[in-house]
Design a protein around this motif. Structure first.
Motif, PDB file in Angstrom:
ATOM      1  N   ARG A 336       0.852  -1.192   0.000  1.00 26.20           N
ATOM      2  CA  ARG A 336       0.000   0.000   0.000  1.00 26.20           C
ATOM      3  C   ARG A 336       0.888   1.242   0.000  1.00 26.20           C
ATOM      4  NH1 ARG A 336      -5.423  -0.767   1.212  1.00 26.20           N
ATOM      5  NH2 ARG A 336      -5.656   1.225   2.319  1.00 26.20           N
ATOM      6  N   LEU A 337       0.540   2.200  -0.840  1.00 26.47           N
ATOM      7  CA  LEU A 337       1.411   3.350  -1.087  1.00 26.47           C
ATOM      8  C   LEU A 337       0.865   4.651  -0.517  1.00 26.47           C
ATOM      9  CD1 LEU A 337       2.418   2.628  -4.811  1.00 26.47           C
ATOM     10  CD2 LEU A 337       3.343   1.667  -2.692  1.00 26.47           C
ATOM     11  N   TYR A 338      -0.195   4.570   0.292  1.00 29.24           N
ATOM     12  CA  TYR A 338      -0.732   5.751   0.964  1.00 29.24           C
ATOM     13  C   TYR A 338      -1.086   6.829  -0.074  1.00 29.24           C
ATOM     14  CZ  TYR A 338       1.256   2.783   4.477  1.00 29.24           C
ATOM     15  OH  TYR A 338       1.560   1.670   5.220  1.00 29.24           O
ATOM     16  N   GLY A 339      -0.504   8.006  -0.027  1.00 32.64           N
ATOM     17  CA  GLY A 339      -0.876   9.043  -0.984  1.00 32.64           C
ATOM     18  C   GLY A 339      -0.633   8.683  -2.427  1.00 32.64           C
ATOM     19  N   GLY A 340       0.220   7.719  -2.685  1.00 35.45           N
ATOM     20  CA  GLY A 340       0.487   7.284  -4.054  1.00 35.45           C
ATOM     21  C   GLY A 340      -0.349   6.107  -4.509  1.00 35.45           C
ATOM     22  N   GLY A 341      -1.087   5.477  -3.571  1.00 32.39           N
ATOM     23  CA  GLY A 341      -1.791   4.240  -3.883  1.00 32.39           C
ATOM     24  C   GLY A 341      -2.970   4.411  -4.818  1.00 32.39           C
ATOM     25  N   GLY A 342      -3.845   5.381  -4.512  1.00 33.62           N
ATOM     26  CA  GLY A 342      -5.001   5.615  -5.369  1.00 33.62           C
ATOM     27  C   GLY A 342      -4.616   5.973  -6.789  1.00 33.62           C
ATOM     28  N   PRO A 343      -3.675   6.922  -6.988  1.00 39.34           N
ATOM     29  CA  PRO A 343      -3.255   7.248  -8.345  1.00 39.34           C
ATOM     30  C   PRO A 343      -2.661   6.062  -9.101  1.00 39.34           C
ATOM     31  CG  PRO A 343      -2.629   9.007  -6.859  1.00 39.34           C
ATOM     32  CD  PRO A 343      -3.147   7.883  -5.994  1.00 39.34           C
ATOM     33  N   LEU A 344      -1.897   5.199  -8.415  1.00 44.28           N
ATOM     34  CA  LEU A 344      -1.344   4.046  -9.117  1.00 44.28           C
ATOM     35  C   LEU A 344      -2.452   3.060  -9.489  1.00 44.28           C
ATOM     36  CD1 LEU A 344       0.983   2.583 -10.330  1.00 44.28           C
ATOM     37  CD2 LEU A 344       1.594   1.680  -8.089  1.00 44.28           C
ATOM     38  N   ASP A 345      -3.439   2.886  -8.635  1.00 44.74           N
ATOM     39  CA  ASP A 345      -4.582   2.047  -9.002  1.00 44.74           C
ATOM     40  C   ASP A 345      -5.329   2.632 -10.198  1.00 44.74           C
ATOM     41  OD1 ASP A 345      -4.233  -0.017  -7.235  1.00 44.74           O
ATOM     42  OD2 ASP A 345      -5.697   0.687  -5.774  1.00 44.74           O
ATOM     43  N   LEU A 346      -5.458   3.957 -10.249  1.00 43.21           N
ATOM     44  CA  LEU A 346      -6.102   4.589 -11.403  1.00 43.21           C
ATOM     45  C   LEU A 346      -5.297   4.341 -12.670  1.00 43.21           C
ATOM     46  CD1 LEU A 346      -7.331   8.074 -10.110  1.00 43.21           C
ATOM     47  CD2 LEU A 346      -8.738   6.171 -10.896  1.00 43.21           C
ATOM     48  N   ALA A 347      -3.977   4.491 -12.577  1.00 44.17           N
ATOM     49  CA  ALA A 347      -3.129   4.226 -13.739  1.00 44.17           C
ATOM     50  C   ALA A 347      -3.285   2.783 -14.198  1.00 44.17           C
ATOM     51  CB  ALA A 347      -1.662   4.524 -13.391  1.00 44.17           C
ATOM     52  N   THR A 348      -3.354   1.851 -13.240  1.00 42.20           N
ATOM     53  CA  THR A 348      -3.513   0.436 -13.583  1.00 42.20           C
ATOM     54  C   THR A 348      -4.862   0.192 -14.234  1.00 42.20           C
ATOM     55  OG1 THR A 348      -2.201  -0.032 -11.592  1.00 42.20           O
ATOM     56  CG2 THR A 348      -3.215  -1.900 -12.700  1.00 42.20           C
ATOM     57  N   ALA A 349      -5.908   0.842 -13.723  1.00 40.59           N
ATOM     58  CA  ALA A 349      -7.237   0.705 -14.314  1.00 40.59           C
ATOM     59  C   ALA A 349      -7.248   1.216 -15.752  1.00 40.59           C
ATOM     60  CB  ALA A 349      -8.265   1.459 -13.473  1.00 40.59           C
ATOM     61  N   LEU A 350      -6.574   2.322 -15.995  1.00 34.46           N
ATOM     62  CA  LEU A 350      -6.510   2.876 -17.349  1.00 34.46           C
ATOM     63  C   LEU A 350      -5.715   1.968 -18.284  1.00 34.46           C
ATOM     64  CD1 LEU A 350      -5.994   6.575 -16.273  1.00 34.46           C
ATOM     65  CD2 LEU A 350      -7.960   5.712 -17.560  1.00 34.46           C
ATOM     66  N   LEU A 351      -4.671   1.346 -17.773  1.00 31.57           N
ATOM     67  CA  LEU A 351      -3.923   0.380 -18.581  1.00 31.57           C
ATOM     68  C   LEU A 351      -4.775  -0.855 -18.859  1.00 31.57           C
ATOM     69  CD1 LEU A 351      -0.456   0.770 -16.833  1.00 31.57           C
ATOM     70  CD2 LEU A 351      -0.962   1.342 -19.218  1.00 31.57           C
ATOM     71  N   SER A 352      -5.609  -1.247 -17.905  1.00 30.31           N
ATOM     72  CA  SER A 352      -6.528  -2.366 -18.133  1.00 30.31           C
ATOM     73  C   SER A 352      -7.507  -2.050 -19.255  1.00 30.31           C
ATOM     74  CB  SER A 352      -7.310  -2.679 -16.853  1.00 30.31           C
ATOM     75  OG  SER A 352      -6.480  -3.238 -15.874  1.00 30.31           O
ATOM     76  N   ILE A 353      -7.990  -0.809 -19.278  1.00 27.67           N
ATOM     77  CA  ILE A 353      -8.886  -0.390 -20.352  1.00 27.67           C
ATOM     78  C   ILE A 353      -8.167  -0.437 -21.693  1.00 27.67           C
ATOM     79  CG2 ILE A 353     -10.098   1.624 -21.284  1.00 27.67           C
ATOM     80  CD1 ILE A 353     -10.840   2.333 -18.364  1.00 27.67           C
ATOM     81  N   ARG A 354      -6.944   0.047 -21.711  1.00 26.84           N
ATOM     82  CA  ARG A 354      -6.178   0.058 -22.970  1.00 26.84           C
ATOM     83  C   ARG A 354      -5.916  -1.356 -23.485  1.00 26.84           C
ATOM     84  NH1 ARG A 354      -1.219   3.974 -24.425  1.00 26.84           N
ATOM     85  NH2 ARG A 354      -3.066   5.272 -24.754  1.00 26.84           N
ATOM     86  N   HIS A 355      -5.643  -2.290 -22.584  1.00 27.07           N
ATOM     87  CA  HIS A 355      -5.216  -3.628 -23.008  1.00 27.07           C
ATOM     88  C   HIS A 355      -6.296  -4.694 -22.839  1.00 27.07           C
ATOM     89  CE1 HIS A 355      -1.061  -2.325 -23.571  1.00 27.07           C
ATOM     90  NE2 HIS A 355      -1.140  -1.680 -22.420  1.00 27.07           N
ATOM     91  N   ASP A 356      -7.489  -4.308 -22.378  1.00 27.74           N
ATOM     92  CA  ASP A 356      -8.572  -5.273 -22.158  1.00 27.74           C
ATOM     93  C   ASP A 356      -8.086  -6.469 -21.337  1.00 27.74           C
ATOM     94  OD1 ASP A 356     -10.797  -4.032 -23.345  1.00 27.74           O
ATOM     95  OD2 ASP A 356     -10.159  -4.631 -25.343  1.00 27.74           O
ATOM     96  N   THR A 357      -7.386  -6.164 -20.268  1.00 29.55           N
ATOM     97  CA  THR A 357      -6.826  -7.206 -19.401  1.00 29.55           C
ATOM     98  C   THR A 357      -6.879  -6.730 -17.956  1.00 29.55           C
ATOM     99  OG1 THR A 357      -5.308  -7.873 -21.167  1.00 29.55           O
ATOM    100  CG2 THR A 357      -4.828  -8.672 -18.952  1.00 29.55           C
ATOM    101  N   ILE A 358      -7.278  -7.635 -17.062  1.00 33.68           N
ATOM    102  CA  ILE A 358      -7.335  -7.332 -15.638  1.00 33.68           C
ATOM    103  C   ILE A 358      -6.149  -8.006 -14.952  1.00 33.68           C
ATOM    104  CG2 ILE A 358      -8.690  -7.523 -13.529  1.00 33.68           C
ATOM    105  CD1 ILE A 358     -11.181  -7.831 -15.343  1.00 33.68           C
ATOM    106  N   PRO A 359      -5.250  -7.241 -14.346  1.00 33.63           N
ATOM    107  CA  PRO A 359      -4.120  -7.854 -13.643  1.00 33.63           C
ATOM    108  C   PRO A 359      -4.594  -8.577 -12.391  1.00 33.63           C
ATOM    109  CG  PRO A 359      -4.145  -5.495 -13.270  1.00 33.63           C
ATOM    110  CD  PRO A 359      -5.232  -5.770 -14.265  1.00 33.63           C
ATOM    111  N   PRO A 360      -3.821  -9.541 -11.918  1.00 34.49           N
ATOM    112  CA  PRO A 360      -4.291 -10.379 -10.808  1.00 34.49           C
ATOM    113  C   PRO A 360      -3.982  -9.827  -9.426  1.00 34.49           C
ATOM    114  CG  PRO A 360      -2.208 -11.212 -11.611  1.00 34.49           C
ATOM    115  CD  PRO A 360      -2.553 -10.033 -12.487  1.00 34.49           C
ATOM    116  N   THR A 361      -4.668 -10.381  -8.452  1.00 31.81           N
ATOM    117  CA  THR A 361      -4.311 -10.267  -7.045  1.00 31.81           C
ATOM    118  C   THR A 361      -3.416 -11.455  -6.729  1.00 31.81           C
ATOM    119  OG1 THR A 361      -6.467  -9.300  -6.545  1.00 31.81           O
ATOM    120  CG2 THR A 361      -5.207 -10.173  -4.690  1.00 31.81           C
TER     121      THR A 361
END
Length: 410
Positions: A336-361
């Protein structure tokens, strides 16, 4: 308000499992677990020793020495990630009017490492040895200030402090400035690091941090063995623009639209009124004008504590139904990245949209009984059409935030 939406046109990413958006994305799809024993200082005497450390990032490799002497590692991350995000967006700041550009970042800790080093000089050598830059290098707003100075961004500049949820709130504030015509371009997001003894004692005092000693056992959100989270360092910087001005300058790279956002604050635990996380999600969906069945993936907050995981599972099940939407938490790979965590999740979500792929847990193996209703993406990435994503973040003390991003036509 203008009818033109706010779009994300550039990403700068720094995380333990990848430095740069492309490397980070490939590592996330590969399930690369970058949590390990802290190397930034000797943690052997502490009851917690694991972190998601961005070992491949060194500020001096990217910034002039005059800046590295003035700044904390967290600020260096913001400066470098901003450079990468601007390049990704094809933005040359000098071609914009200075008051048309602004910066809003999130922070939970400020410049812990810089502050500790200067306090050590004060106590060990005397006040004359303390750097003049201590006056601001420790401060929560310093990342915003340094980015705005370096790129001549004299418009709306601010910082939001809301722990993990603050990162989503900062991006929402950038969106608000764009939609209110207060700016045509906003640099937003956040980067964080607390990997120094001063920062570490704060984690030791935090009962939410896992005491497990093995990396694959320490951060297991929604798992029967969940025992807390692992701290990490890094985050993401996003370039957000008015869609009309983005098109006017050529309409190049675009990841998606910041479609909706909402924040709530939980009542005191002794009130018995429960979490307001579900209301944050519903309000964000309403702000975006989408229904639950239009959401293709949820990037969960994934606190890693049984009671908090159960509360998030209840909220998602209430809104989407049992196994109603894929849920993932790639932060298990880097903490967990605290102030950086939400933005990185947003970046990951946008990359998921671009690549039509959901990264794993990763790490999570056996779902807890009160989390069994979730359709968790475990172990392997999932190929699926992703047009709309929901990102959730919760901060210590009752902060809740939810942001909706969706595909935007070129």
């Amino acid at each position: 308000m203008t009818a033109s939406p706010a779009v994300v046109t550039g990403l700068g990413v720094i995380a333990a499992n990848g430095v740069g958006a492309e490397e980070y994305w490939e590592a996330s799809l590969a399930g690369k677990n970058a949590i390990g024993e802290v190397s930034a200082f000797d943690s052997s005497s502490y009851p917690i020793r694991l972190a998601g450390e961005a070992r491949d990032f060194t500020g001096a490799d990217h910034l002039p020495s005059r800046l590295t002497k003035q700044t904390d590692r967290a600020t260096q991350m913001s400066l470098v990630a901003t450079e990468w995000a601007l390049a990704d967006a094809g933005v040359e700041p000098e071609t914009f009017r200075d008051y048309d550009m602004g910066v809003v970042t999130s922070s939970a800790a400020g410049g812990y490492g810089f502050g500790q080093a200067e306090l050590q000089k004060l106590w060990g050598q005397g006040s004359e040895f303390v750097s003049v830059y201590q006056s601001y290098a420790w401060f929560y707003a310093v990342n915003t200030g340094q980015v705005s100075i370096r790129h001549g961004m004299r418009g709306s500049n601010s910082v939001l402090v809301g722990e993990q949820a603050g990162g989503l709130d900062a991006v929402a504030h950038a969106r608000r400035n764009i939609r209110n015509d207060a700016a045509t371009l906003m640099v937003t997001g956040g980067t964080e690091t607390t990997l120094c003894p001063w920062g570490w004692v704060a984690h030791v005092a935090d009962s939410r941090v896992s005491r497990k000693s093995q990396a694959h056992e320490a951060y297991l959100p929604f798992d029967v063995e969940a025992s807390g989270h692992v701290p990490g360092e890094g985050g993401a910087i996003l370039i957000t623009e008015n869609a009309d001005t983005w098109r006017a300058r050529g309409g190049g790279n675009v990841y998606g639209e910041l479609a909706g956002h909402a924040s709530t604050f939980d009542p005191p635990p002794e009130s018995g009124r429960g979490s307001t996380l579900d209301r944050a999600v519903l309000n964000a969906l309403a702000d975006a004008g989408v229904t639950p069945d239009e959401v293709d993936v949820v990037f969960a907050d994934a606190a890693g504590l049984p009671e908090l995981d159960a509360a998030e599972a209840r909220a998602l099940t209430k809104i989407f139904g049992p196994s109603g939407v894929p849920v993932t938490a790639p932060k298990t790979m880097f903490g967990r990245l605290y102030g950086g965590g939400g933005p990185l999740d947003l970046a990951t979500a946008l990359l998921s949209i671009r690549h039509d792929t959901i990264p794993p847990t990763t790490n999570t193996q056996v779902r807890a009984a009160d989390c069994a209703s979730l359709d968790l993406v475990l172990g392997e990435p999932r190929r699926s059409e992703v047009r709309t994503a929901l990102v959730i973040a919760r901060g210590y003390g009752g902060f809740n935030a939810a942001t909706v991003v969706r595909d935007h036509p070129h």
